[in-house]
Design an enzyme around this catalytic site. Structure first.
Site, PDB file in Angstrom:
ATOM      1  N   HIS A   3      44.785  64.328  36.137  1.00  0.00           N
ATOM      2  CA  HIS A   3      43.458  65.177  36.285  1.00  0.00           C
ATOM      3  C   HIS A   3      42.596  64.869  37.654  1.00  0.00           C
ATOM      4  O   HIS A   3      41.453  65.000  37.791  1.00  0.00           O
ATOM      5  CB  HIS A   3      42.552  65.011  35.115  1.00  0.00           C
ATOM      6  CG  HIS A   3      43.344  65.296  33.911  1.00  0.00           C
ATOM      7  ND1 HIS A   3      43.365  66.741  33.385  1.00  0.00           N
ATOM      8  CD2 HIS A   3      44.253  64.512  33.077  1.00  0.00           C
ATOM      9  CE1 HIS A   3      44.449  66.565  32.238  1.00  0.00           C
ATOM     10  NE2 HIS A   3      44.899  65.477  32.032  1.00  0.00           N
TER      11      HIS A   3
ATOM     12  N   LYS B 294      36.879  41.397  61.265  1.00  0.00           N
ATOM     13  CA  LYS B 294      36.165  40.075  60.870  1.00  0.00           C
ATOM     14  C   LYS B 294      35.341  39.516  62.064  1.00  0.00           C
ATOM     15  O   LYS B 294      34.162  38.999  61.945  1.00  0.00           O
ATOM     16  CB  LYS B 294      37.427  39.051  60.360  1.00  0.00           C
ATOM     17  CG  LYS B 294      38.057  39.099  59.134  1.00  0.00           C
ATOM     18  CD  LYS B 294      38.939  38.012  58.878  1.00  0.00           C
ATOM     19  CE  LYS B 294      39.764  38.317  57.657  1.00  0.00           C
ATOM     20  NZ  LYS B 294      40.686  37.459  57.495  1.00  0.00           N
TER      21      LYS B 294
ATOM     22  N   GLU C  75      33.391  36.459  52.564  1.00  0.00           N
ATOM     23  CA  GLU C  75      33.019  37.235  51.385  1.00  0.00           C
ATOM     24  C   GLU C  75      33.067  36.032  50.171  1.00  0.00           C
ATOM     25  O   GLU C  75      32.163  35.896  49.352  1.00  0.00           O
ATOM     26  CB  GLU C  75      33.884  38.364  51.106  1.00  0.00           C
ATOM     27  CG  GLU C  75      33.737  39.439  51.988  1.00  0.00           C
ATOM     28  CD  GLU C  75      35.051  39.416  53.040  1.00  0.00           C
ATOM     29  OE1 GLU C  75      35.155  38.218  53.461  1.00  0.00           O
ATOM     30  OE2 GLU C  75      35.417  40.420  53.293  1.00  0.00           O
TER      31      GLU C  75
ATOM     32  N   GLU D 210      49.203  45.947  53.834  1.00  0.00           N
ATOM     33  CA  GLU D 210      49.159  44.741  54.685  1.00  0.00           C
ATOM     34  C   GLU D 210      50.534  43.913  55.112  1.00  0.00           C
ATOM     35  O   GLU D 210      50.609  43.505  56.264  1.00  0.00           O
ATOM     36  CB  GLU D 210      48.176  43.580  53.972  1.00  0.00           C
ATOM     37  CG  GLU D 210      47.645  42.640  54.812  1.00  0.00           C
ATOM     38  CD  GLU D 210      46.471  41.533  54.160  1.00  0.00           C
ATOM     39  OE1 GLU D 210      47.136  40.828  53.680  1.00  0.00           O
ATOM     40  OE2 GLU D 210      45.355  42.088  54.233  1.00  0.00           O
TER      41      GLU D 210
ATOM     42  N   GLY E 246      48.905  35.202  51.396  1.00  0.00           N
ATOM     43  CA  GLY E 246      48.090  35.506  50.448  1.00  0.00           C
ATOM     44  C   GLY E 246      48.429  36.484  49.384  1.00  0.00           C
ATOM     45  O   GLY E 246      48.277  36.443  48.046  1.00  0.00           O
ATOM     46  N   ARG E 247      49.142  37.866  49.655  1.00  0.00           N
ATOM     47  CA  ARG E 247      49.366  38.784  48.937  1.00  0.00           C
ATOM     48  C   ARG E 247      50.381  38.379  47.934  1.00  0.00           C
ATOM     49  O   ARG E 247      51.107  39.401  47.343  1.00  0.00           O
ATOM     50  CB  ARG E 247      49.595  39.905  49.769  1.00  0.00           C
ATOM     51  CG  ARG E 247      50.531  40.002  50.824  1.00  0.00           C
ATOM     52  CD  ARG E 247      50.353  41.088  51.902  1.00  0.00           C
ATOM     53  NE  ARG E 247      51.002  40.974  52.974  1.00  0.00           N
ATOM     54  CZ  ARG E 247      50.878  40.479  54.149  1.00  0.00           C
ATOM     55  NH1 ARG E 247      49.535  39.899  54.065  1.00  0.00           N
ATOM     56  NH2 ARG E 247      51.540  40.239  55.414  1.00  0.00           N
TER      57      ARG E 247
ATOM     58  N   LYS F 242      43.058  30.692  50.181  1.00  0.00           N
ATOM     59  CA  LYS F 242      43.916  30.045  50.795  1.00  0.00           C
ATOM     60  C   LYS F 242      43.206  29.367  52.040  1.00  0.00           C
ATOM     61  O   LYS F 242      43.343  28.188  51.979  1.00  0.00           O
ATOM     62  CB  LYS F 242      44.951  31.001  51.378  1.00  0.00           C
ATOM     63  CG  LYS F 242      45.918  30.160  52.054  1.00  0.00           C
ATOM     64  CD  LYS F 242      47.039  31.289  52.377  1.00  0.00           C
ATOM     65  CE  LYS F 242      48.063  30.726  53.455  1.00  0.00           C
ATOM     66  NZ  LYS F 242      49.154  31.811  53.844  1.00  0.00           N
TER      67      LYS F 242
HETATM   68  O1  F6P Z   1      42.454  40.508  54.208  1.00  0.00           O
HETATM   69  C1  F6P Z   1      43.146  39.615  54.912  1.00  0.00           C
HETATM   70  C2  F6P Z   1      43.350  38.200  54.254  1.00  0.00           C
HETATM   71  O2  F6P Z   1      43.473  37.162  55.020  1.00  0.00           O
HETATM   72  C3  F6P Z   1      44.235  38.565  53.197  1.00  0.00           C
HETATM   73  O3  F6P Z   1      45.652  38.464  53.618  1.00  0.00           O
HETATM   74  C4  F6P Z   1      44.088  37.374  52.148  1.00  0.00           C
HETATM   75  O4  F6P Z   1      44.891  37.848  50.900  1.00  0.00           O
HETATM   76  C5  F6P Z   1      42.747  37.299  52.053  1.00  0.00           C
HETATM   77  O5  F6P Z   1      42.185  37.942  53.335  1.00  0.00           O
HETATM   78  C6  F6P Z   1      41.883  36.384  51.612  1.00  0.00           C
HETATM   79  O6  F6P Z   1      42.158  35.195  52.122  1.00  0.00           O
HETATM   80  P1  F6P Z   1      41.858  33.760  51.831  1.00  0.00           P
HETATM   81  O7  F6P Z   1      42.702  33.420  50.258  1.00  0.00           O
HETATM   82  O8  F6P Z   1      42.047  32.884  52.791  1.00  0.00           O
HETATM   83  O9  F6P Z   1      40.535  33.730  51.204  1.00  0.00           O
END
Ligand code: F6P
Length: 546
Positions: free
Chosen positions: A385, A513, A214, A354, A268-269, A208
């Site tokens: 299990h 972060k 990452e 979240e 995002g979620r 987003k």
């Molecule tokens: O973990 C925090 C967060 O902002 C989530 O809410 C989101 O889904 C994820 O990181 C990834 O964010 P992006 O889509 O901006 O890379």
């Protein structure tokens, strides 16, 4: 859901719930099931093709009525309606939460002055054209080879929903293989890479913000692999981006016609229905993706129009308030009895924790009662299990969601019967338990001597009265999966309103972060002042590098 004529205050409404929860048999389930054969029918509801059975909880009709009174007093329906009107219900980020617009017909949702649905449908059209062109080979690799594999690089909401859905909808003969790369740990890429041929691999950078550390690290890693195999000029033909940040996607070198956008009113979620779902469409086919949206839309329509006593998301939220706040149960397990739903718990962990892991209200005051429970899970029967021991005999009840699928998509009928029998046996065992006297009787019947019976009876007794909910899908197809995920999304919105918290922000992920920056600088060899325990651990790591 409807607004009340004259709503009681939230405190009065909560007191009615609390008084019922304080009763001597408030948490009783076994006796209710044993003595009331009509209970299951009275506590089962249907909506958008799903069935929700709350009979194995301790909820009574009086408790449900009190909880619905509390929902009214807390303005749950009003919050839902404000969300649907595109009001900035995500107050801390001054944003709407319009994920319902992602699966709605054109012209139905507005975000302020903006016609949200028209833009959604423009993007859906572009996603469809791209998907169909890739499948037909009109969009192909730089050397003209048809794309066989899609790698989605993203994390959190840009990974979990699509990864869960692709796995759930997997069938033999799908148009493409999908791979999901989330962790910055390059072992994840090392695990995926050997199965890929760069000439036939399409890479989606799903973010987003297009700034997530990452994701950007993995995007550069995988782009480097493409460049080494195909050359700098050719690599871009293998890339596309799913993002709201168009300047950043351009800076990464992705052509504008390969960028599928969405707006900041998609959290995002809650984003698997947006451009973020492109990997699902590529892997499963466009018709499946449309059906997924259709299932979610059916649940949206149910959520917006079903009366409160029939409203599945509201009832699921009310049951959570009963368990977390009235009875003090701090966790919930999600057990899908379908291997294809193995990633559903992971998706719900983000969606629920979240959203609901908040300790201040939307207005910034401390919350008056506990908020989101710990959510975890595994598919059944594996869970039996693993951690079910604690759920059956541990000290604190952990409510369970059993997600069952009536009709499998294989022809091993015996396996499916065993799967369902296990699920229902777990639900029954949790509710019924086994008294010490029952345990003794069983052991005596098995021929154990009196001393052994005495010794083992406390260990072999189960407290029972442990709640569970059954959610039944007719079949695990795109439509019912869409409805299932939307059910949980709307449950989360209801709980946000119940607790007066903002379910759409996630400030709790920011501090870690930020702190990564200086620690990374230290790891890169720069002279940075660190907190002593961090510096000490880094010292131990460096010692092992020598
Ligand atoms: O973990 C925090 C967060 O902002 C989530 O809410 C989101 O889904 C994820 O990181 C990834 O964010 P992006 O889509 O901006 O890379």
């Amino acid at each position: 859901m409807s607004q009340p004529e004259a709503a009681p205050t939230a405190a009065t409404a909560w007191e009615a719930v609390r008084a019922l929860a304080a009763g001597p048999d408030a948490a009783a389930i076994r006796t209710r099931l044993d003595t009331d054969p009509g209970r299951s029918a009275r506590l089962t509801r249907r909506g958008a093709g799903l069935l929700l059975d709350l009979s194995r909880t301790s909820l009574t009709e009086a408790a449900l009525a009190a909880l619905l009174g509390f929902a009214r007093a807390r303005g749950v329906a009003g919050f839902r309606d404000a969300m649907a009107r595109g009001e900035p219900v995500n107050a801390t980020e001054r944003r709407a939460a319009l994920h319902m617009a992602l699966r709605a017909p054109p012209g139905t949702f507005r975000a302020g002055a903006e016609d949200a649905s028209t833009e959604v449908h423009r993007t859906l059209g572009a996603m469809r054209a791209f998907t169909e062109s890739v499948h037909a080979g009109r969009i192909a690799g730089a050397a003209g080879a048809r794309f066989t594999d899609v790698v989605n690089i993203g994390i959190g909401g840009s990974d979990l929903g699509p990864a869960m859905a692709t796995r759930a909808l997997w069938r033999h003969g799908m148009p493409m293989r999908a791979h999901y790369l989330a962790n910055v740990d390059a072992h994840a890429w090392e695990a995926v890479r050997p199965s890929l041929d760069p000439r036939t691999t399409l890479v989606l950078v799903a973010s987003k913000t297009f700034t997530t550390q990452e994701t950007m690290a993995n995007a550069h890693l995988v782009r480097g692999w493409l460049v080494r195999a195909l050359g700098e000029a050719q690599a871009n033909a293998h890339l596309a981006a799913l993002s709201t940040n168009l300047p950043a996607t351009a800076a990464f070198g992705i052509a504008p016609d390969r960028v599928f956008g969405f707006r900041d009113w998609v959290g995002g979620r809650f984003s698997m229905w947006s451009a973020i779902g492109l990997s699902v469409a590529l892997a499963c086919g466009w018709p499946a993706f449309e059906e997924l949206l259709g299932g979610a839309r059916a649940m949206d329509e149910h959520f917006m129009s079903a009366p409160e006593a029939e409203n599945l998301p509201l009832l699921l939220a009310a049951a959570e308030v009963w368990h977390v706040n009235a009875l003090g149960y701090p966790a919930r397990a999600v057990l899908p009895y379908d291997e294809r739903l193995a990633r559903l718990p992971a998706h719900l962990q983000q969606l629920e924790m979240e959203s609901l892991g908040k300790r201040v209200t939307a207005a910034g005051a401390p919350v008056a009662m506990p908020t989101g429970p710990v959510v975890f899970g595994e598919p059944g029967t594996n869970a039996q299990h693993s951690f079910m021991q604690l759920i059956h005999q541990g000290t604190t009840p952990v409510p369970v969601d059993f997600v069952l699928v009536a009709q499998p998509d294989h022809d091993a009928a015996d396996s499916h019967r065993k799967l369902l029998a296990n699920a229902l046996a777990q639900a029954e065992a949790l509710a019924r338990g086994r008294t010490e006297e029952e345990a003794r009787k069983e052991m005596r019947a098995a021929g154990l001597d009196a001393a052994e019976v005495d010794r083992l009876a406390p260990h072999r007794a189960f407290p029972g009265d442990r709640p569970s909910t059954v959610i039944l899908l007719p079949r695990l197809d795109p439509r019912s999966l869409g409805a299932l995920v939307a059910l949980y999304e709307h449950k989360v919105a209801c709980l946000g309103a119940f607790w007066g918290i903002n379910p759409f922000d996630q400030w709790g992920v920011e501090l870690g972060k930020q702190l990564t920056g200086p620690i990374l600088a230290a790891l890169e060899g720069r002279d940075v002042a660190l907190q002593p325990s961090t510096a000490a651990t880094l010292g131990h790591i460096r010692a092992l590098w020598r």
